[in-house]
Scaffold this active site. Structure first.
Site, short mmCIF file in Angstrom:
data_model
loop_
_atom_site.label_atom_id
_atom_site.label_comp_id
_atom_site.label_asym_id
_atom_site.label_seq_id
_atom_site.Cartn_x
_atom_site.Cartn_y
_atom_site.Cartn_z
N GLU A 60 36.81 125.51 -44.34
CA GLU A 60 35.46 125.55 -43.74
C GLU A 60 34.60 124.39 -44.24
O GLU A 60 33.58 124.58 -44.91
CB GLU A 60 34.79 126.89 -44.05
CG GLU A 60 35.53 128.05 -43.41
CD GLU A 60 34.81 129.39 -43.50
OE1 GLU A 60 34.01 129.58 -44.42
OE2 GLU A 60 35.07 130.26 -42.65
N GLU A 82 41.69 132.35 -39.83
CA GLU A 82 40.94 133.50 -40.36
C GLU A 82 40.32 134.27 -39.21
O GLU A 82 39.71 133.66 -38.32
CB GLU A 82 39.79 133.05 -41.28
CG GLU A 82 40.19 132.60 -42.65
CD GLU A 82 39.00 132.31 -43.55
OE1 GLU A 82 37.97 132.99 -43.43
OE2 GLU A 82 39.13 131.38 -44.36
C1 BG6 Z 1 35.27 132.65 -44.65
C2 BG6 Z 1 35.91 132.16 -45.91
O1 BG6 Z 1 33.97 132.14 -44.64
O2 BG6 Z 1 35.06 134.01 -44.46
C3 BG6 Z 1 36.58 133.24 -46.74
O3 BG6 Z 1 36.79 131.11 -45.69
C4 BG6 Z 1 35.77 134.51 -46.66
O4 BG6 Z 1 36.75 132.75 -48.03
C5 BG6 Z 1 35.74 134.98 -45.22
O5 BG6 Z 1 36.22 135.52 -47.50
C6 BG6 Z 1 35.08 136.32 -44.99
O6 BG6 Z 1 33.82 136.34 -45.54
P1 BG6 Z 1 33.38 137.45 -46.59
O7 BG6 Z 1 32.07 136.99 -47.04
O8 BG6 Z 1 33.34 138.71 -45.84
O9 BG6 Z 1 34.40 137.44 -47.66
#
Ligand code: BG6
Length: 479
Positions: free
Chosen positions: A179, A372
């Site tokens: 990111e 993701e």
């Molecule tokens: C992304 C990141 O922003 O979202 C991860 O690359 C992160 O590291 C994921 O865990 C989900 O966000 P969160 O805040 O729910 O963990």
């Protein structure tokens, strides 16, 4: 409904959120270690706290994570049981170079990842390695000020050379920065930046961005030189921005918002700074210092594929009064009345994934990778030990359908799909464990209590079936 042959199904994690063992195996301290759980987390991630030490009485979830450092064999066996084709994980930089600026790497750290990759291959799982996922050795922040210092490019280059050489034949897929657009939102987390002077904040951020972009191009170059089979990708926190109304001013605002993220990928995938970004940096007096060879390097070393995270679309308005009501996540968004939201207010928009896939593909015409996607939710353990996470299954199923439409109907080239937090891990934004994404439950709570025992949720069996049938069977819930 089926997916292309060889489609890479899998899951994703990051070292700082699961590995733990922060002071074992010769590892040095990193920015992620000193980021606490609780109300002081955001000020630290924003770079507003410059102590760079642990505070007494604070809880630091990254110190132990889910202790994957000691459990990785067990965890990868479970990924293997689900039939993963790919496992996305990240390297802790300070495990390889404890301070970041040494010339000789830490053998114990290198060996740890070598064993981990070998374990993946035992189950036919291809590793997809993020070189930096929000981590930066503390020493590089204390001594050099993080990524705003050009020296970081050289240290990162050194890291990449070591990784590509040591893991040649074991790793083929690489991501340079997780990111990368996060620098603009959480600069300490994205680039080890401390905001010591509000006046130079934006200039420092753009300088750090330029250095990461140059480092990313350099990594791509070296990866290809060391092994032409290497495939290197960039990584964007994505999710298209919708205009709040059809008022052209709202539409323009949405376009500007999207450009805040596309700007990075424009450089990494096209090989040059887009005019709108050059104009903006010039206008706002934030033009970074560039060295003579930088533009040539960016031009000649574009990425092989574009990867991104997608959790939600975003909504914006040109009216500052309306925008005041944005939900308080890292990427501010208005509440979209057409969408439901998770317990943390993250709006759920599967069609938004198809829209985002199409926008990115139209823009770059390069293979894409969703690295993701998933639902952070509280899970309940029933008396018989089972965890019936139908909400998670529904979220992922609808996103898989949207992704299928993008491939099948729209012709988007998609290499694979790794769900976020395939095993429960520490939340990046809140530091909580209770914001769970996994197919595998980990017994640990927000205060660090629990046995760390792993158990399979209902979604574990469901996702296994999805992979087994290459996405054909999304509805089978009889296990
Ligand atoms: C992304 C990141 O922003 O979202 C991860 O690359 C992160 O590291 C994921 O865990 C989900 O966000 P969160 O805040 O729910 O963990």
């Amino acid at each position: 409904m089926s997916f292309p042959e060889g489609f890479l199904w899998g899951g994703a994690t990051a070292a700082n959120q699961c590995e733990g063992a922060y002071n074992e195996g010769g590892r040095g301290l990193a920015n992620v270690d000193i980021t606490p759980h609780g109300k002081n987390r955001f000020p630290v991630m924003l770079g507003l706290d410059n102590t760079l030490e642990f505070y007494e009485g604070e809880y630091y979830p990254a110190k132990v994570g889910i202790d994957m450092y000691h459990h990785f064999k067990e965890d990868i066996a479970l990924f293997g049981e689900m039939g993963f084709k790919v496992y996305r994980m990240s390297i802790a930089w300070s495990r390889i170079f404890p301070n970041g600026d040494e010339e000789i790497p830490n053998e114990e750290g290198l060996k740890f990842y070598e064993d981990l990759f070998k374990e993946c291959h035992k189950y036919g799982i291809e590793p997809l390695v993020t070189i930096t996922h929000f981590d930066c050795p503390i020493h590089l922040i204390k001594k050099y000020g993080g990524w705003k210092n050009r020296k970081l490019v050289g240290f990162y280059e050194n890291l990449c050379r070591v990784l590509f050489t040591r893991y040649k034949g074991l790793v083929k897929y690489w991501l340079t920065f997780n990111e990368i657009n996060m620098i603009l939102h959480l600069p300490f987390m994205g680039a080890g930046l401390l905001i010591e002077n509000k006046e130079t904040e934006m200039k420092d951020k753009y300088q750090a961005i330029h250095h990461e972009l140059v480092a990313s191009a350099l990594a791509t170059k070296i990866a290809h030189e060391i092994d032409p089979n290497n495939m290197v990708g960039c990584m964007l926190a994505a999710g298209n921005t919708y205009p709040n109304t059809c008022n052209p001013k709202d539409v323009w605002k949405a376009l500007e918002k999207d450009r805040e993220g596309y700007f990075f990928i424009d450089v990494q995938a096209r090989g040059y700074y887009p005019n709108y970004a050059l104009k903006k940096m010039e206008r706002e007096d934030n033009m970074p210092v560039m060295e003579d060879e930088d533009l040539e390097l960016l031009k000649n070393n574009t990425v092989d594929f574009v990867s991104f995270s997608y959790y939600s679309s975003r909504l914006t308005s040109a009216d500052p009064e309306i925008n005041k009501t944005t939900a308080g996540n890292v990427f501010a968004s208005l509440k979209n009345p057409h969408l439901k939201a998770s317990e943390w207010g993250w709006q759920i928009d599967p069609l938004g994934l198809r829209i985002t896939l199409n926008s990115i593909y139209d823009r770059y015409q390069k293979p894409l990778f969703i690295v993701e996607n998933g639902l952070g939710a509280k899970d309940v353990i029933e008396d018989d030990g089972s965890i019936n996470d139908d909400y998670r299954i529904e979220y992922i199923r609808e996103h898989i359908k949207a992704m299928h439409d993008a491939i099948e109907i729209d012709g988007v080239e998609l290499l694979g799909y790794t769900t976020w937090g395939c095993i429960d891990l520490v939340s990046a934004s809140t530091g909580e464990m209770s914001k769970r994404y996994g197919f595998i439950y980990v017994d640990r709570d927000d205060e660090g209590n629990g046995t760390l025992k792993r158990s399979k949720k209902k979604s574990f069996h469901w996702y296994k079936r999805v992979i087994e049938t290459n996405g054909e069977d999304l509805d089978n819930l009889s296990f």
